[in-house]
Write a protein that holds these residues in place. Structure first.
Motif, PDB file in Angstrom:
ATOM      1  N   ASP A  31      25.686  45.532  36.773  1.00  0.00           N
ATOM      2  CA  ASP A  31      25.576  46.304  38.017  1.00  0.00           C
ATOM      3  C   ASP A  31      26.755  46.058  38.962  1.00  0.00           C
ATOM      4  O   ASP A  31      26.675  46.408  40.152  1.00  0.00           O
ATOM      5  CB  ASP A  31      24.261  45.961  38.736  1.00  0.00           C
ATOM      6  CG  ASP A  31      23.040  46.445  37.971  1.00  0.00           C
ATOM      7  OD1 ASP A  31      23.109  47.548  37.410  1.00  0.00           O
ATOM      8  OD2 ASP A  31      22.028  45.713  37.925  1.00  0.00           O
ATOM      9  N   TRP A  32      27.848  45.488  38.457  1.00  0.00           N
ATOM     10  CA  TRP A  32      29.013  45.181  39.291  1.00  0.00           C
ATOM     11  C   TRP A  32      30.284  45.765  38.676  1.00  0.00           C
ATOM     12  O   TRP A  32      30.414  45.855  37.453  1.00  0.00           O
ATOM     13  CB  TRP A  32      29.162  43.660  39.464  1.00  0.00           C
ATOM     14  CG  TRP A  32      28.123  43.106  40.391  1.00  0.00           C
ATOM     15  CD1 TRP A  32      26.767  43.037  40.172  1.00  0.00           C
ATOM     16  CD2 TRP A  32      28.339  42.566  41.693  1.00  0.00           C
ATOM     17  NE1 TRP A  32      26.130  42.497  41.258  1.00  0.00           N
ATOM     18  CE2 TRP A  32      27.069  42.189  42.212  1.00  0.00           C
ATOM     19  CE3 TRP A  32      29.475  42.359  42.474  1.00  0.00           C
ATOM     20  CZ2 TRP A  32      26.916  41.621  43.474  1.00  0.00           C
ATOM     21  CZ3 TRP A  32      29.313  41.783  43.733  1.00  0.00           C
ATOM     22  CH2 TRP A  32      28.051  41.423  44.225  1.00  0.00           C
ATOM     23  N   THR A  33      31.189  46.170  39.547  1.00  0.00           N
ATOM     24  CA  THR A  33      32.457  46.778  39.123  1.00  0.00           C
ATOM     25  C   THR A  33      33.600  46.138  39.890  1.00  0.00           C
ATOM     26  O   THR A  33      33.476  45.838  41.082  1.00  0.00           O
ATOM     27  CB  THR A  33      32.432  48.300  39.394  1.00  0.00           C
ATOM     28  OG1 THR A  33      31.511  48.918  38.492  1.00  0.00           O
ATOM     29  CG2 THR A  33      33.805  48.921  39.171  1.00  0.00           C
ATOM     30  N   VAL A  34      34.733  45.939  39.191  1.00  0.00           N
ATOM     31  CA  VAL A  34      35.931  45.354  39.791  1.00  0.00           C
ATOM     32  C   VAL A  34      37.096  46.324  39.631  1.00  0.00           C
ATOM     33  O   VAL A  34      37.293  46.885  38.548  1.00  0.00           O
ATOM     34  CB  VAL A  34      36.301  44.010  39.128  1.00  0.00           C
ATOM     35  CG1 VAL A  34      37.481  43.357  39.856  1.00  0.00           C
ATOM     36  CG2 VAL A  34      35.114  43.065  39.081  1.00  0.00           C
ATOM     37  N   VAL A  35      37.851  46.516  40.694  1.00  0.00           N
ATOM     38  CA  VAL A  35      39.079  47.311  40.646  1.00  0.00           C
ATOM     39  C   VAL A  35      40.182  46.511  41.335  1.00  0.00           C
ATOM     40  O   VAL A  35      40.068  46.194  42.521  1.00  0.00           O
ATOM     41  CB  VAL A  35      38.915  48.679  41.341  1.00  0.00           C
ATOM     42  CG1 VAL A  35      40.237  49.451  41.312  1.00  0.00           C
ATOM     43  CG2 VAL A  35      37.818  49.503  40.671  1.00  0.00           C
ATOM     44  N   CYS A  36      41.230  46.180  40.587  1.00  0.00           N
ATOM     45  CA  CYS A  36      42.387  45.462  41.134  1.00  0.00           C
ATOM     46  C   CYS A  36      43.631  46.326  40.974  1.00  0.00           C
ATOM     47  O   CYS A  36      43.744  47.082  40.007  1.00  0.00           O
ATOM     48  CB  CYS A  36      42.589  44.121  40.434  1.00  0.00           C
ATOM     49  SG  CYS A  36      41.182  42.988  40.590  1.00  0.00           S
ATOM     50  N   ASP A  37      44.555  46.207  41.907  1.00  0.00           N
ATOM     51  CA  ASP A  37      45.743  47.050  41.854  1.00  0.00           C
ATOM     52  C   ASP A  37      46.953  46.301  41.305  1.00  0.00           C
ATOM     53  O   ASP A  37      46.859  45.136  40.885  1.00  0.00           O
ATOM     54  CB  ASP A  37      46.039  47.673  43.219  1.00  0.00           C
ATOM     55  CG  ASP A  37      46.468  46.652  44.273  1.00  0.00           C
ATOM     56  OD1 ASP A  37      46.749  45.491  43.919  1.00  0.00           O
ATOM     57  OD2 ASP A  37      46.531  47.023  45.463  1.00  0.00           O
ATOM     58  N   ASN A  38      48.090  46.970  41.280  1.00  0.00           N
ATOM     59  CA  ASN A  38      49.320  46.390  40.727  1.00  0.00           C
ATOM     60  C   ASN A  38      49.890  45.277  41.596  1.00  0.00           C
ATOM     61  O   ASN A  38      50.799  44.556  41.179  1.00  0.00           O
ATOM     62  CB  ASN A  38      50.381  47.487  40.537  1.00  0.00           C
ATOM     63  CG  ASN A  38      50.702  48.217  41.842  1.00  0.00           C
ATOM     64  OD1 ASN A  38      49.800  48.610  42.584  1.00  0.00           O
ATOM     65  ND2 ASN A  38      51.975  48.421  42.125  1.00  0.00           N
ATOM     66  N   LEU A  39      49.341  45.107  42.818  1.00  0.00           N
ATOM     67  CA  LEU A  39      49.779  44.038  43.714  1.00  0.00           C
ATOM     68  C   LEU A  39      48.768  42.886  43.729  1.00  0.00           C
ATOM     69  O   LEU A  39      48.864  41.979  44.541  1.00  0.00           O
ATOM     70  CB  LEU A  39      49.969  44.582  45.132  1.00  0.00           C
ATOM     71  CG  LEU A  39      50.874  45.822  45.248  1.00  0.00           C
ATOM     72  CD1 LEU A  39      51.010  46.237  46.698  1.00  0.00           C
ATOM     73  CD2 LEU A  39      52.234  45.552  44.619  1.00  0.00           C
TER      74      LEU A  39
END
Length: 339
Positions: A31-39
Motif C-alpha cells: 500500500d506504499w509507493t516511492v518516487v525519487c528523482d534524478n537529484l
C-alpha cells in the motif's frame, strides 16, 4: 479509436522516455509507493487499504541533502468534521501523538501536518504496526495501511544513499551524516531564443498523413480539431495535429517540418510522436504533456521539454503510478534547470 494509456504501464512508459534519469526511482510496495528523482529527492506515499471507508493518504517528502528532514502530511479524504481539537495519531489503536497543525484544504478535506520532531517517533511506532488511524476525540477520521511502509522507506533510504548512516529512516547504521554523498547538480538546459510566430503555413505537409497513419490516429466522432503550427526557427515549424480523443485524455501528433517539408517527430521514441493533453508555448519554448490515469486526476504522468534550437530536451517529469486517491502534486522523477 486509440485507447488511453493504462495506468499499469505508466512506469514502464516513463522508463522508455529518453533522458529520464530518475525512472528507476519509481517503486511500489503493497500500500506504499516511492518516487525519487534524478537529484535523489524522494516522495513516499502511504494509502488506505482498498476496502476502508475512511481513506487517508500519508505523504512523506525528503530532499537529498544529508541534513534534510523528512516532512510528513496526512490528507483526510471525504466528508470530515473536526471537533475543534488537534487530531490524534494512533498505531493499531494506541495513540502515539497529537498532531500540532491542521490545515483545511477546502470545506470537506483536511491535511494534518507533523512537526519535524514528530516524524521520527511516528515512523518508529508505525514500523511494526498494521494500521495508522487519525482520530478526533476517539472517533476515527481516516486510516492509512502500514503494509509496505518499511520496505518503501528502506527503498527511499537506498535511493538517497542513506542506508547504513545515522540519517536513514529505516536502514540506520553508525556512519555519520557526512557519509551521505552530496546530491548531483541539476542538468542545465538552454532554451532557444523566442521567434516571432509569423509566416506560418496554412496547412501541414502532405507527408504528415503517413505519420498520422503509423501512429494509428483516429479522432473518432464529434471531434474536428484543426492542426496548429508554431515557428521554432527561421527554417523549422512545429505541427500539432489532433490524433485521438477520449473522455479526459486527447492525443496529438507533434512533427517538425523544415523548409523543404522534410519531417521528423518532435520526440523520437515517445509514443510514435503522440503526446497526451499536450501543448506548446512559443513564449517559453516549452512543450508539455499531461496524461491522466483516470478522470479524478489522482494518478498519471506529466512531462515537459524545452526547445534548445536543435531538439526538444526533457526538463521536467512527474508521475503518480497508482490510482489510490493521491491528492498532492504528482512527485517529480526528473528535473533540469532551464536557462
Amino acid at each position: 479509436m486509440k485507447v488511453e494509456i493504462s495506468i499499469l504501464a505508466l512506469a514502464a512508459a516513463l522508463a522508455l522516455a529518453p533522458g529520464v534519469a530518475g525512472a528507476d526511482g519509481v517503486e511500489s510496495f503493497k500500500d506504499w509507493t516511492v518516487v525519487c528523482d534524478n537529484l535523489r529527492n524522494c516522495q513516499v506515499a502511504g494509502f488506505a487499504a482498498d476496502d476502508t471507508e475512511l481513506p487517508a493518504v500519508l505523504r512523506l517528502s525528503r530532499a537529498a541533502a544529508a541534513s534534510a528532514p523528512a516532512k510528513v502530511e496526512i490528507d483526510l479524504l471525504g466528508e470530515i468534521s473536526l471537533g475543534g481539537k488537534a487530531p490524534a495519531l494512533a498505531v493499531d489503536g494506541r495513540v502515539v501523538m497529537t498532531a500540532k497543525v491542521v490545515s483545511s484544504r477546502d470545506s470537506a478535506d483536511f491535511t494534518v501536518v507533523l512537526d519535524d520532531a514528530q516524524v521520527g517517533p511516528l515512523l518508529g511506532a508505525a514500523r511494526n504496526g498494521t494500521l495508522l488511524s487519525i482520530q478526533d476525540g476517539g472517533k476515527e477520521l481516516g486510516r492509512v495501511s502500514l503494509a509496505g511502509m518499511v520496505a518503501a522507506l528502506r527503498y527511499a533510504d537506498d535511493q538517497q544513499k542513506r542506508a547504513g548512516t545515522v540519517t536513514a529512516m529505516v536502514a540506520k547504521g553508525a556512519v555519520p551524516a557526512a557519509g551521505v554523498p552530496a546530491p548531483p547538480p541539476a542538468p542545465v538546459l538552454h532554451a532557444a531564443p523566442a521567434v516571432a510566430q509569423t509566416g506560418l503555413p496554412a496547412k501541414p505537409p502532405a507527408a504528415i498523413k503517413a505519420l498520422f497513419s503509423k501512429a494509428e490516429c483516429d479522432l473518432g466522432p464529434g471531434r474536428d480539431d484543426k492542426p496548429e503550427a508554431f515557428r521554432l526557427s527561421a527554417d523549422k515549424v512545429l505541427w500539432q495535429v489532433p490524433c485521438w480523443g477520449a473522455a479526459y485524455n486527447f492525443g496529438s501528433l507533434f512533427v517538425i517540418a523544415d523548409k523543404a517539408d522534410r519531417l521528423s517527430l518532435a520526440l523520437e521514441g515517445v509514443g510514435d510522436g503522440v503526446l497526451v493533453n499536450a501543448e506548446y508555448d512559443p513564449k517559453t519554448r516549452l512543450l508539455s504533456a499531461y496524461n491522466k490515469g483516470r478522470g479524478i486526476g489522482d494518478c498519471g504522468d506529466s512531462s515537459q521539454w524545452v526547445w534548445t534550437g536543435e531538439a526538444f530536451a526533457l526538463s521536467e517529469a512527474t508521475v503518480m503510478p497508482v490510482c489510490r486517491g493521491y491528492g498532492g502534486d504528482w512527485p517529480t522523477t526528473f528535473h533540469a534547470e532551464v536557462r
